[in-house]
Scaffold this motif. Structure first.
Motif, PDB file in Angstrom:
ATOM      1  N   PRO B  51      40.466  43.612  41.861  1.00 12.24           N
ATOM      2  CA  PRO B  51      40.552  42.146  41.942  1.00 12.24           C
ATOM      3  C   PRO B  51      39.669  41.551  40.847  1.00 12.24           C
ATOM      4  CG  PRO B  51      38.990  42.945  43.561  1.00 12.24           C
ATOM      5  CD  PRO B  51      39.515  44.167  42.824  1.00 12.24           C
ATOM      6  N   SER B  52      39.861  40.288  40.533  1.00 16.01           N
ATOM      7  CA  SER B  52      38.946  39.599  39.624  1.00 16.01           C
ATOM      8  C   SER B  52      38.963  38.113  39.948  1.00 16.01           C
ATOM      9  CB  SER B  52      39.294  39.847  38.156  1.00 16.01           C
ATOM     10  OG  SER B  52      40.449  39.135  37.776  1.00 16.01           O
ATOM     11  N   GLN B  53      38.064  37.400  39.270  1.00 11.74           N
ATOM     12  CA  GLN B  53      37.901  35.984  39.619  1.00 11.74           C
ATOM     13  C   GLN B  53      37.381  35.240  38.412  1.00 11.74           C
ATOM     14  OE1 GLN B  53      34.355  34.869  41.177  1.00 11.74           O
ATOM     15  NE2 GLN B  53      35.117  32.782  40.888  1.00 11.74           N
ATOM     16  N   ARG B  54      37.885  34.019  38.199  1.00  9.40           N
ATOM     17  CA  ARG B  54      37.418  33.238  37.043  1.00  9.40           C
ATOM     18  C   ARG B  54      36.896  31.896  37.479  1.00  9.40           C
ATOM     19  NH1 ARG B  54      40.970  33.471  31.556  1.00  9.40           N
ATOM     20  NH2 ARG B  54      39.636  31.703  30.992  1.00  9.40           N
ATOM     21  N   ILE B  60      41.537  33.211  41.550  1.00  7.35           N
ATOM     22  CA  ILE B  60      41.292  34.547  42.074  1.00  7.35           C
ATOM     23  C   ILE B  60      42.517  35.379  41.710  1.00  7.35           C
ATOM     24  CG2 ILE B  60      42.209  34.006  44.387  1.00  7.35           C
ATOM     25  CD1 ILE B  60      39.888  35.774  45.487  1.00  7.35           C
ATOM     26  N   VAL B  62      44.446  39.538  41.257  1.00  9.64           N
ATOM     27  CA  VAL B  62      44.441  40.958  41.533  1.00  9.64           C
ATOM     28  C   VAL B  62      45.296  41.621  40.456  1.00  9.64           C
ATOM     29  CG1 VAL B  62      46.402  41.009  43.160  1.00  9.64           C
ATOM     30  CG2 VAL B  62      44.599  42.700  43.338  1.00  9.64           C
ATOM     31  N   TRP B  91      46.064  33.262  41.459  1.00  5.48           N
ATOM     32  CA  TRP B  91      46.199  32.112  42.348  1.00  5.48           C
ATOM     33  C   TRP B  91      45.005  31.172  42.150  1.00  5.48           C
ATOM     34  CZ3 TRP B  91      46.591  37.225  43.957  1.00  5.48           C
ATOM     35  CH2 TRP B  91      47.805  37.639  44.524  1.00  5.48           C
ATOM     36  N   ARG B  93      41.865  29.334  43.568  1.00  4.69           N
ATOM     37  CA  ARG B  93      41.005  29.640  44.708  1.00  4.69           C
ATOM     38  C   ARG B  93      41.199  28.556  45.765  1.00  4.69           C
ATOM     39  NH1 ARG B  93      34.877  30.705  44.285  1.00  4.69           N
ATOM     40  NH2 ARG B  93      34.907  28.483  43.844  1.00  4.69           N
ATOM     41  N   VAL B 104      40.167  32.277  49.321  1.00  3.09           N
ATOM     42  CA  VAL B 104      41.371  33.092  49.445  1.00  3.09           C
ATOM     43  C   VAL B 104      42.403  32.582  48.441  1.00  3.09           C
ATOM     44  CG1 VAL B 104      40.906  33.616  51.878  1.00  3.09           C
ATOM     45  CG2 VAL B 104      42.245  31.575  51.277  1.00  3.09           C
ATOM     46  N   PRO B 105      43.486  33.318  48.231  1.00  3.67           N
ATOM     47  CA  PRO B 105      44.507  32.849  47.296  1.00  3.67           C
ATOM     48  C   PRO B 105      45.143  31.540  47.767  1.00  3.67           C
ATOM     49  CG  PRO B 105      44.752  35.202  47.693  1.00  3.67           C
ATOM     50  CD  PRO B 105      43.769  34.684  48.716  1.00  3.67           C
TER      51      PRO B 105
END
Lengths: 166, 166
Positions: B51-54, B60, B62, B91, B93, B104-105
């Motif tokens: 997973p990753s996140q920006r 968020i 995957v 997606w 956040r 969550v997405p």
């Protein structure tokens, strides 16, 4: 009896040298949480329900499901059928060294499982909870925190927080 | 000729009523990005790389891989073999309504693919890039932004940002 036991141990050790992979798989299986939940074989290969992220713990997660769980989340089948298992893998957020403002999985924090067995786990909504840190199960006290939180927050979704992310 | 064509259309439409699933699968396949990359069948069932996140885009994500890609990331095989495909699902956040501090997405933003074909995509490190928003490919200009960023930041990892999260 003691000599017999020793012989068995020696034979098992010899078998271990011959079949280390076999013994490793068996060893992984017998690590059980106080709830009886074990680390399911091959869980890292399961499909994704959804990623998630927590600001307070500074963690990034991904929630996976075995085939029965994936079928249930995709078809919104509630309650989940016996045999469904959900897995949550959590890592500390780590700043990407290669792309600013991006966070990737850092240190693994824990892996957790929810195993559906309506009869066996009737006292906790039909779910058995298991938490493992570095492959070792958390203690009974820590496991006692799972159910109250799921019970009070997501009763309407068969006590499961994560929804399928399309 | 025109009447013949009309007849073909009517027959195809009739076939569509008989085999809607078949036609739907075909339709999905022919949506091609300017690079020629299409949406691979069954990508949502692939295993997870990480997973990753920006923070800047408040997203968020995957990153998934097909079997060849998963084998490569697990064994750290570089360069990736022809046929490896990576998928990124992004997606917005969204705050969980049921658990504070958890994200969550939310709304799907785009799905992106990197398809390895050393010969076909020699000009872009052997990777074909495809970006799709709501099932439709982004335009050529937008696709032009993929390669420069991967080229300048992750040359040492065969131009792939995401590492396998254990």
């Amino acid at each position: 009896m003691r000599r017999f036991a020793s012989t068995v141990v020696v034979l098992l050790a010899a078998a271990g040298m011959l079949f280390p992979a076999l013994l490793a798989a068996t060893a992984a299986d017998i690590v059980a949480a106080p709830t009886g939940v074990t680390i399911p074989k091959g869980y890292r290969n399961w499909q994704v329900v959804a990623p998630s992220q927590r600001d307070d713990k500074d963690e990034i997660r991904v929630i996976l499901g075995n085939n029965m769980a994936m079928k249930a989340v995709r078809t919104k089948q509630l309650p989940f059928p016996d045999g469904a298992i959900l897995a949550k893998l959590a890592w500390k957020r780590a700043k990407s060294a290669e792309f600013d403002k991006t966070f990737v999985p850092g240190e693994p924090q824990r892996i957790e499982f929810m195993v559906k067995d309506a009869k066996k786990y009737a006292a906790t909504g039909g779910w058995g909870f298991g938490r493992f840190v570095n492959g070792a199960p958390a203690d009974e006290k820590e496991h006692g925190t799972c159910w109250p939180c799921h019970e009070s927050n997501v009763k309407g979704n068969d006590f499961v927080f994560t929804r399928y992310a399309r």
